[in-house]
Scaffold this motif. Structure first.
Motif, PDB file in Angstrom:
ATOM      1  N   SER A 142       1.063  -0.811   0.105  1.00  0.00           N
ATOM      2  CA  SER A 142      -0.061  -0.400   0.118  1.00  0.00           C
ATOM      3  C   SER A 142       0.820   1.163   0.039  1.00  0.00           C
ATOM      4  O   SER A 142       1.851   1.107   0.367  1.00  0.00           O
ATOM      5  N   VAL A 143       0.766   2.111  -1.195  1.00  0.00           N
ATOM      6  CA  VAL A 143       1.030   3.809  -1.655  1.00  0.00           C
ATOM      7  C   VAL A 143      -0.049   4.431  -0.342  1.00  0.00           C
ATOM      8  O   VAL A 143      -0.621   4.601  -1.171  1.00  0.00           O
ATOM      9  N   ALA A 144       0.549   5.893   0.570  1.00  0.00           N
ATOM     10  CA  ALA A 144      -0.254   6.132   0.082  1.00  0.00           C
ATOM     11  C   ALA A 144      -0.101   7.158  -0.123  1.00  0.00           C
ATOM     12  O   ALA A 144       0.663   8.011  -0.572  1.00  0.00           O
ATOM     13  N   MET A 145      -0.893   8.097  -0.452  1.00  0.00           N
ATOM     14  CA  MET A 145      -1.401   9.174  -1.160  1.00  0.00           C
ATOM     15  C   MET A 145      -1.995  10.516  -0.887  1.00  0.00           C
ATOM     16  O   MET A 145      -2.782  10.449  -0.471  1.00  0.00           O
ATOM     17  N   MET A 146      -1.711  11.512  -0.947  1.00  0.00           N
ATOM     18  CA  MET A 146      -2.642  13.089  -1.401  1.00  0.00           C
ATOM     19  C   MET A 146      -2.081  13.825  -2.206  1.00  0.00           C
ATOM     20  O   MET A 146      -1.592  13.505  -3.460  1.00  0.00           O
ATOM     21  N   MET A 150       3.116  11.336  -1.892  1.00  0.00           N
ATOM     22  CA  MET A 150       2.976   9.776  -1.646  1.00  0.00           C
ATOM     23  C   MET A 150       3.964   9.399  -0.282  1.00  0.00           C
ATOM     24  O   MET A 150       5.339  10.528  -0.408  1.00  0.00           O
ATOM     25  N   ALA A 151       4.024   8.311   0.362  1.00  0.00           N
ATOM     26  CA  ALA A 151       4.897   8.303   1.078  1.00  0.00           C
ATOM     27  C   ALA A 151       4.874   6.601   0.403  1.00  0.00           C
ATOM     28  O   ALA A 151       3.436   5.673   1.007  1.00  0.00           O
ATOM     29  N   PRO A 166       6.391   3.283   1.150  1.00  0.00           N
ATOM     30  CA  PRO A 166       6.791   1.908   2.776  1.00  0.00           C
ATOM     31  C   PRO A 166       8.162   1.853   2.659  1.00  0.00           C
ATOM     32  O   PRO A 166       9.008   2.229   1.385  1.00  0.00           O
ATOM     33  N   SER A 222      11.726   6.316  -0.118  1.00  0.00           N
ATOM     34  CA  SER A 222      10.895   6.665   0.191  1.00  0.00           C
ATOM     35  C   SER A 222      11.216   7.254   0.952  1.00  0.00           C
ATOM     36  O   SER A 222       9.667   7.567   2.032  1.00  0.00           O
ATOM     37  N   ARG A 236       8.942  13.210   0.002  1.00  0.00           N
ATOM     38  CA  ARG A 236       7.706  13.478   0.639  1.00  0.00           C
ATOM     39  C   ARG A 236       7.047  14.595  -0.631  1.00  0.00           C
ATOM     40  O   ARG A 236       5.569  15.416  -0.621  1.00  0.00           O
TER      41      ARG A 236
END
Length: 151
Positions: free
Chosen positions: A3-7, A57-58, A60, A90, A93
């Motif tokens: 899972s890659v966190a996105m904003m 994105m963040a 992992p 990784s 940001r």
């Protein structure tokens, strides 16, 4: 699955959606041009530009994201990424931008919402580097650049 966190960046067009895989077997998820003013960029032959995606994105720890060209744009228009594959670490940001280059013969317009690249999430192995006095011998030895032949 990783899972890659996105904003979204401020002013990004959220209706374009997050990156997605175009088919069940796709290795890369498509990235779209996301101009805050919903505009476009015209690339003359030989020109390059940083195209925003409107995302951050963040990734992992232990993974990277590789940015690669889309084969259809490369074949049909000569559109490529000059630092391919681009690596996103990784711990980054900041905004996700894609350096796009026109290696074709005619100007190319990068329109808002256009699929411009693909991203691949890949594992990373960090190494320890050790200084030695000599390296183990191999059959190939020091042969490089074409030393193994053309066929």
């Amino acid at each position: 699955m990783v899972s890659v966190a996105m904003m979204w960046d401020e002013g990004a067009d959220r209706e374009l959606g997050l990156p997605h895989y175009a088919s069940a077997g796709a290795a890369g998820a498509d990235l779209r041009a996301n101009f805050p003013d919903r505009g476009e960029v015209v690339l003359a032959p030989g020109a390059r530009a940083l195209i925003p995606t409107g995302l951050r994105m963040a990734i992992p720890e232990g993974y990277e994201v590789q940015i690669r060209p889309r084969s259809g744009l490369a074949l049909k228009h000569g559109i490529t990424l000059p630092n391919t594959p681009g690596t996103i670490d990784s711990d980054y940001r900041g905004p996700l931008g894609v350096i796009v280059m026109n290696a074709g013969q005619e100007s190319f317009t990068v329109a808002h919402g256009e699929r411009i690249a693909q991203m691949i999430v890949a594992p990373v192995v960090q190494s320890a580097f050790e200084l030695v006095e000599s390296l183990p011998e191999t059959l190939r030895g020091e042969g490089g650049f074409g030393s193994t032949g053309t066929r």
